[in-house]
Structure formats: structure tokens, C-alpha cells
Design an enzyme around this catalytic site. Structure first.
Site, PDB file in Angstrom:
ATOM      1  N   HIS A 127      43.023  50.751  48.263  1.00 42.79           N
ATOM      2  CA  HIS A 127      43.189  50.099  46.968  1.00 42.79           C
ATOM      3  C   HIS A 127      43.947  48.779  47.109  1.00 42.79           C
ATOM      4  O   HIS A 127      43.623  47.792  46.437  1.00 42.79           O
ATOM      5  CB  HIS A 127      43.961  51.011  46.012  1.00 42.79           C
ATOM      6  CG  HIS A 127      43.242  52.260  45.630  1.00 42.79           C
ATOM      7  ND1 HIS A 127      43.631  53.501  46.081  1.00 42.79           N
ATOM      8  CD2 HIS A 127      42.157  52.472  44.852  1.00 42.79           C
ATOM      9  CE1 HIS A 127      42.829  54.421  45.572  1.00 42.79           C
ATOM     10  NE2 HIS A 127      41.917  53.828  44.838  1.00 42.79           N
ATOM     11  N   GLY A 140      44.022  55.645  40.138  1.00 40.44           N
ATOM     12  CA  GLY A 140      45.367  55.942  40.592  1.00 40.44           C
ATOM     13  C   GLY A 140      45.392  56.676  41.915  1.00 40.44           C
ATOM     14  O   GLY A 140      44.412  56.701  42.653  1.00 40.44           O
TER      15      GLY A 140
END
Length: 277
Positions: A33, A27
Site C-alpha cells: 500500500h 486498511g
């Protein structure tokens, strides 16, 4: 985008999904990402991103409790990126008894480089990645090259254990000034953020010297350490290794990687550059 919180739901979703690519994350997502997500979309019809802050890979005194949990922002980024499913298990879903009696134990490389400063870290990584592979059963999984040692361990694990997953390396995402993108960059003060690109500059300087034929690896490593320390860094390591094996490099080798980990203020940053000469 489906949000899946249990192993049972994930396996049910998987049965209908066709070819799947997985992007495992903790996260606090950033552009690096999202680059993994874009590569995953090239690898498969459906993309699963997992978010799980894995206690097993944090050591005593590390930032497990303070690691940023930014679910709403992460969810919105992944939905906008076209992710098909977000796997969001809680800790008791993956570790019902809290402890994990069976672990995946990497070989000696887990105790070198970052592993020398983070005991047990790569055992925790290998164990949770294996669990995610078993649950999601992806055809491909994308990992960033910033965590070069982690990538090497996962590639070796998949090969040695015959796990039916294609491991896809993705190049390091960088800010305009060269700083490798990292969730922990958010810990940096304004002054530390201005100083942080020096790590990449020092690695790039070593790369230029190696391409020019320099083979005194120890001097290159020591010069970089000294420069960083002069500017207030606390250096864990700067090392030149064989790119394919992460074994110690010898003079004249063609495929090399320079890896470093160092702290600026309270923030530990890692980076690496590859050299093919």
C-alpha cells in the site's frame, strides 16, 4: 494529515486541494500500500488514501467480519508517508440505506477467474470505486497489479464511462522470498507462510516456459495445479490469458499474463506474472 469522515467534509477539502491522487484501500496497510502512496505522490500535489471495508465485495461466508481493522497503525503509517488526507467513512456514510439499489455492473469478465469463485465481488468493487471517484474526484488513482483482474475492470470502467480519472497501475510488492504482499498474509500460520511462496514459484516457472516459446498452455496450467495440490493447496484456478483483454490466450500471442488463486490452509492467495515475448 487531515482525517475526513464525511462526504461533505471530503468535498469541501477537495475544492481547495489542487491536483489530487487517490489510493483506495480496505486498511490493514502494508508495504504494498505504501508503494501505491509513493506513486500517488508522483502523480499529484495532494494524496488522499481511503480506508473502507466494503461489504458489497464480500460474499457469503467470506471474511468481512474478521477482516483486520487496524486504524491506529494505518493512520501512523500514512502520516509518516506524507499522505495529505485520510478518508475514513463509516458504512452508513457511503450506504445510508444499507442496501445499494444502483450498482455498476461489469461485463462477463466479472464471472471468470476470481469472479467465478466470488459471485458479485467485482460488482461491489466497481460500485464502491465509482462512489469514491464521485466523492473525492481525483485526477489520478493508483491500483496494485496484484489484483490484476480488478485493475482491468477498473480501467475498462473508466474508459467506457468517461470517468475523468487517470488509472495508474503499480507493480506487485513482494517479500524477499517472492510472496506477493497482501493484507491476508497475516492469516497464515508459520508453516503456511513458509509454503506460500510456492505459488509465485509456479507462476514464474510458467513464465520461463512461455518466454522459451512453449505454447501448450493447458499443460503448463495443469502442471502448476498438480504441483500445488501435491503440496496441500486447494487451487481455484491457474490460467494463461491475454494481458491486455483478459480473454483466453491463443498460441503464439506476445502479451500474456498468468493468473492464479489458491488456498493454503484457510487463506486464499492470488498472484500473477506478466509475460512479454
Amino acid at each position: 494529515m487531515d482525517i475526513i469522515r464525511t462526504i461533505e467534509e471530503m468535498r469541501s477539502w477537495r475544492q481547495k486541494a489542487g491536483r489530487v491522487a487517490l489510493v483506495p484501500t480496505m486498511g490493514n496497510l502494508h508495504e504494498g500500500h505504501l508503494a501505491l502512496v509513493r506513486e500517488a505522490k508522483k502523480q499529484a500535489e495532494r494524496v488522499v488514501v481511503s480506508i473502507f471495508v466494503n461489504r458489497l465485495q464480500f460474499g457469503q461466508g467470506e471474511d468481512f467480519d474478521s477482516y483486520p481493522r487496524t486504524f491506529e497503525a494505518d493512520r501512523d503509517k500514512l502520516a509518516a508517508a506524507g499522505v495529505d488526507a485520510l478518508f475514513l467513512p463509516d458504512e452508513r456514510e457511503l450506504y445510508p440505506r444499507i442496501r445499494q439499489d444502483f450498482n455498476v455492473e461489469p461485463p462477463h469478465i466479472q464471472d471468470e477467474l476470481c469472479g467465478a469463485f466470488r459471485p458479485g465481488h467485482f460488482r461491489g468493487v466497481a460500485t464502491v470505486v465509482t462512489k469514491l471517484f464521485n466523492i473525492v474526484q481525483p485526477d489520478a488513482a493508483c491500483f496494485g497489479k496484484k489484483d490484476f483482474q480488478q485493475l482491468h475492470i477498473i480501467q475498462a470502467m473508466v474508459a467506457d464511462l468517461n470517468q475523468p480519472v487517470k488509472v495508474v497501475p503499480v507493480d506487485i510488492g513482494r517479500a524477499a522470498d517472492g510472496l506477493a504482499l497482501s493484507s491476508r498474509n497475516g492469516y497464515l500460520s508459520a508453516g503456511e507462510r513458509e509454503e506460500a511462496p510456492r505459488l509465485f514459484r509456479e507462476l514464474s516457472r510458467i513464465r520461463e516456459n512461455l518466454i522459451d516459446g512453449e505454447n501448450d498452455y493447458a499443460s503448463l496450467e495443469q502442471d502448476a495445479r498438480a504441483t500445488l495440490e501435491q503440496h496441500g493447496w486447494r487451487v481455484d484456478y491457474v490460467e494463461i490469458r491475454q494481458a491486455d483483454t483478459l480473454e483466453l490466450a491463443h498460441a503464439g500471442e506476445k502479451r500474456l499474463v498468468v493468473l492464479a488463486a489458491a488456498r493454503i490452509g484457510k487463506t486464499r492467495l492470488i498472484d500473477n506474472v506478466e509475460i512479454f515475448r
